[in-house]
Design a protein around this motif. Sequence first.
Motif, PDB file in Angstrom:
ATOM      1  N   UNK A   1     -69.525 -18.195  85.395  1.00 14.31           N
ATOM      2  CA  UNK A   1     -68.703 -18.999  84.486  1.00 14.31           C
ATOM      3  C   UNK A   1     -67.846 -18.101  83.591  1.00 14.31           C
ATOM      4  N   UNK A   2     -68.430 -17.038  83.073  1.00 15.75           N
ATOM      5  CA  UNK A   2     -67.677 -16.116  82.215  1.00 15.75           C
ATOM      6  C   UNK A   2     -66.582 -15.395  83.000  1.00 15.75           C
ATOM      7  N   UNK A   3     -66.884 -15.022  84.238  1.00 17.67           N
ATOM      8  CA  UNK A   3     -65.880 -14.375  85.079  1.00 17.67           C
ATOM      9  C   UNK A   3     -64.714 -15.319  85.342  1.00 17.67           C
ATOM     10  N   UNK A   4     -65.023 -16.561  85.677  1.00 15.09           N
ATOM     11  CA  UNK A   4     -63.979 -17.561  85.909  1.00 15.09           C
ATOM     12  C   UNK A   4     -63.147 -17.768  84.650  1.00 15.09           C
ATOM     13  N   UNK A   5     -63.817 -17.873  83.532  1.00 18.63           N
ATOM     14  CA  UNK A   5     -63.116 -18.058  82.247  1.00 18.63           C
ATOM     15  C   UNK A   5     -62.210 -16.865  81.943  1.00 18.63           C
ATOM     16  N   UNK A   6     -62.717 -15.656  82.185  1.00 20.93           N
ATOM     17  CA  UNK A   6     -61.920 -14.449  81.964  1.00 20.93           C
ATOM     18  C   UNK A   6     -60.687 -14.438  82.863  1.00 20.93           C
ATOM     19  N   UNK A   7     -60.867 -14.799  84.142  1.00 23.07           N
ATOM     20  CA  UNK A   7     -59.738 -14.810  85.076  1.00 23.07           C
ATOM     21  C   UNK A   7     -58.679 -15.825  84.639  1.00 23.07           C
ATOM     22  N   UNK A   8     -59.116 -16.982  84.160  1.00 20.84           N
ATOM     23  CA  UNK A   8     -58.161 -17.991  83.676  1.00 20.84           C
ATOM     24  C   UNK A   8     -57.394 -17.474  82.461  1.00 20.84           C
ATOM     25  N   UNK A   9     -58.121 -16.864  81.543  1.00 21.62           N
ATOM     26  CA  UNK A   9     -57.463 -16.312  80.356  1.00 21.62           C
ATOM     27  C   UNK A   9     -56.477 -15.215  80.729  1.00 21.62           C
ATOM     28  N   UNK A  10     -56.858 -14.397  81.683  1.00 22.19           N
ATOM     29  CA  UNK A  10     -55.975 -13.333  82.132  1.00 22.19           C
ATOM     30  C   UNK A  10     -54.709 -13.923  82.768  1.00 22.19           C
ATOM     31  N   UNK A  11     -54.856 -14.941  83.591  1.00 23.25           N
ATOM     32  CA  UNK A  11     -53.707 -15.598  84.224  1.00 23.25           C
ATOM     33  C   UNK A  11     -52.836 -16.271  83.170  1.00 23.25           C
ATOM     34  N   UNK A  12     -53.464 -16.910  82.181  1.00 22.14           N
ATOM     35  CA  UNK A  12     -52.700 -17.526  81.087  1.00 22.14           C
ATOM     36  C   UNK A  12     -51.890 -16.482  80.337  1.00 22.14           C
ATOM     37  N   UNK A  13     -52.476 -15.324  80.104  1.00 19.48           N
ATOM     38  CA  UNK A  13     -51.773 -14.275  79.378  1.00 19.48           C
ATOM     39  C   UNK A  13     -50.589 -13.752  80.184  1.00 19.48           C
ATOM     40  N   UNK A  14     -50.788 -13.549  81.489  1.00 22.24           N
ATOM     41  CA  UNK A  14     -49.693 -13.078  82.340  1.00 22.24           C
ATOM     42  C   UNK A  14     -48.555 -14.103  82.330  1.00 22.24           C
ATOM     43  N   UNK A  15     -48.897 -15.393  82.461  1.00 22.28           N
ATOM     44  CA  UNK A  15     -47.879 -16.448  82.423  1.00 22.28           C
ATOM     45  C   UNK A  15     -47.168 -16.488  81.072  1.00 22.28           C
ATOM     46  N   UNK A  16     -47.932 -16.319  79.999  1.00 22.06           N
ATOM     47  CA  UNK A  16     -47.347 -16.299  78.656  1.00 22.06           C
ATOM     48  C   UNK A  16     -46.361 -15.144  78.522  1.00 22.06           C
ATOM     49  N   UNK A  17     -46.757 -13.972  78.999  1.00 22.50           N
ATOM     50  CA  UNK A  17     -45.882 -12.802  78.890  1.00 22.50           C
ATOM     51  C   UNK A  17     -44.592 -13.024  79.685  1.00 22.50           C
ATOM     52  N   UNK A  18     -44.712 -13.578  80.900  1.00 23.08           N
ATOM     53  CA  UNK A  18     -43.519 -13.854  81.711  1.00 23.08           C
ATOM     54  C   UNK A  18     -42.610 -14.859  81.018  1.00 23.08           C
ATOM     55  N   UNK A  19     -43.220 -15.907  80.439  1.00 28.92           N
ATOM     56  CA  UNK A  19     -42.432 -16.929  79.757  1.00 28.92           C
ATOM     57  C   UNK A  19     -41.693 -16.344  78.551  1.00 28.92           C
ATOM     58  N   UNK A  20     -42.372 -15.500  77.786  1.00 27.16           N
ATOM     59  CA  UNK A  20     -41.744 -14.886  76.615  1.00 27.16           C
ATOM     60  C   UNK A  20     -40.589 -13.983  77.039  1.00 27.16           C
ATOM     61  N   UNK A  21     -40.790 -13.202  78.103  1.00 29.12           N
ATOM     62  CA  UNK A  21     -39.716 -12.334  78.595  1.00 29.12           C
ATOM     63  C   UNK A  21     -38.527 -13.154  79.070  1.00 29.12           C
ATOM     64  N   UNK A  22     -38.801 -14.249  79.764  1.00 28.81           N
ATOM     65  CA  UNK A  22     -37.723 -15.118  80.256  1.00 28.81           C
ATOM     66  C   UNK A  22     -36.965 -15.750  79.088  1.00 28.81           C
ATOM     67  N   UNK A  23     -37.700 -16.224  78.078  1.00 27.70           N
ATOM     68  CA  UNK A  23     -37.060 -16.811  76.895  1.00 27.70           C
ATOM     69  C   UNK A  23     -36.227 -15.771  76.163  1.00 27.70           C
ATOM     70  N   UNK A  24     -36.745 -14.563  76.063  1.00 27.50           N
ATOM     71  CA  UNK A  24     -36.020 -13.480  75.395  1.00 27.50           C
ATOM     72  C   UNK A  24     -34.719 -13.179  76.133  1.00 27.50           C
ATOM     73  N   UNK A  25     -34.814 -13.072  77.468  1.00 31.64           N
ATOM     74  CA  UNK A  25     -33.629 -12.820  78.284  1.00 31.64           C
ATOM     75  C   UNK A  25     -32.633 -13.966  78.148  1.00 31.64           C
ATOM     76  N   UNK A  26     -33.147 -15.186  78.109  1.00 26.10           N
ATOM     77  CA  UNK A  26     -32.295 -16.370  77.971  1.00 26.10           C
ATOM     78  C   UNK A  26     -31.562 -16.354  76.629  1.00 26.10           C
ATOM     79  N   UNK A  27     -32.269 -15.987  75.579  1.00 30.53           N
ATOM     80  CA  UNK A  27     -31.642 -15.924  74.257  1.00 30.53           C
ATOM     81  C   UNK A  27     -30.544 -14.873  74.219  1.00 30.53           C
TER      82      UNK A  27
END
Length: 180
Positions: free
Chosen positions: A46-72
């Motif tokens: 369960x902890x491994x699954x939770x960690x993997x989800x958090x890691x994927x969320x962080x990667x998606x967040x970073x991509x979204x922030x970079x895209x928004x920054x580029x868009x701005x």
Amino acid sequence: MKLDKDEKEKEDLKDENLEEEQNFQAEQSIDSNNEELDKVLKENEELTTRFQRLQADFVNYRKRVEKEKESLVSYGVETLVLEILPILDNFERAMDVEKDKEDSFFKGIEMIYDGLIEVLNKNGIEEIDSLEKPFNPEYHHAVGMEDSKEYDKDTIIRILQKGYIIKDKVIRPSMVIVSQ
């Protein structure tokens, strides 16, 4: 003698009972350890699954922030370029009207124009190549049509105002005359 034999049998029974009880306790201890192990393994999963989800969320967040920054940044550049393009159009008109192309004043205007074009190109802003190309409503705004035997149907025969793109996005379509 019989008594000794009975006592011996009783002691053997006691030993057997003791041994059975010890075996039973050992089995319970093993079962208990297996249950704890299963519980720990499940918690680990369960902890491994939770960690993997958090890691994927962080990667998606970073991509979204970079895209928004580029868009701005692109939006800021686009806004500035849209304000500069009419000035660039006026430079072109002034250069087209001048008859003496060897005049030093004309050369100065031409240098300023070339400098502006160079700055736009460095920032990813390019002129849409339209003349004698097929009409494309994504890049061109047709303001008129003319009969032409020289060109195929729907071919751009004149450019009234240049169009520009920034990184594959049209920021101003070309205003064109199209052949019928």
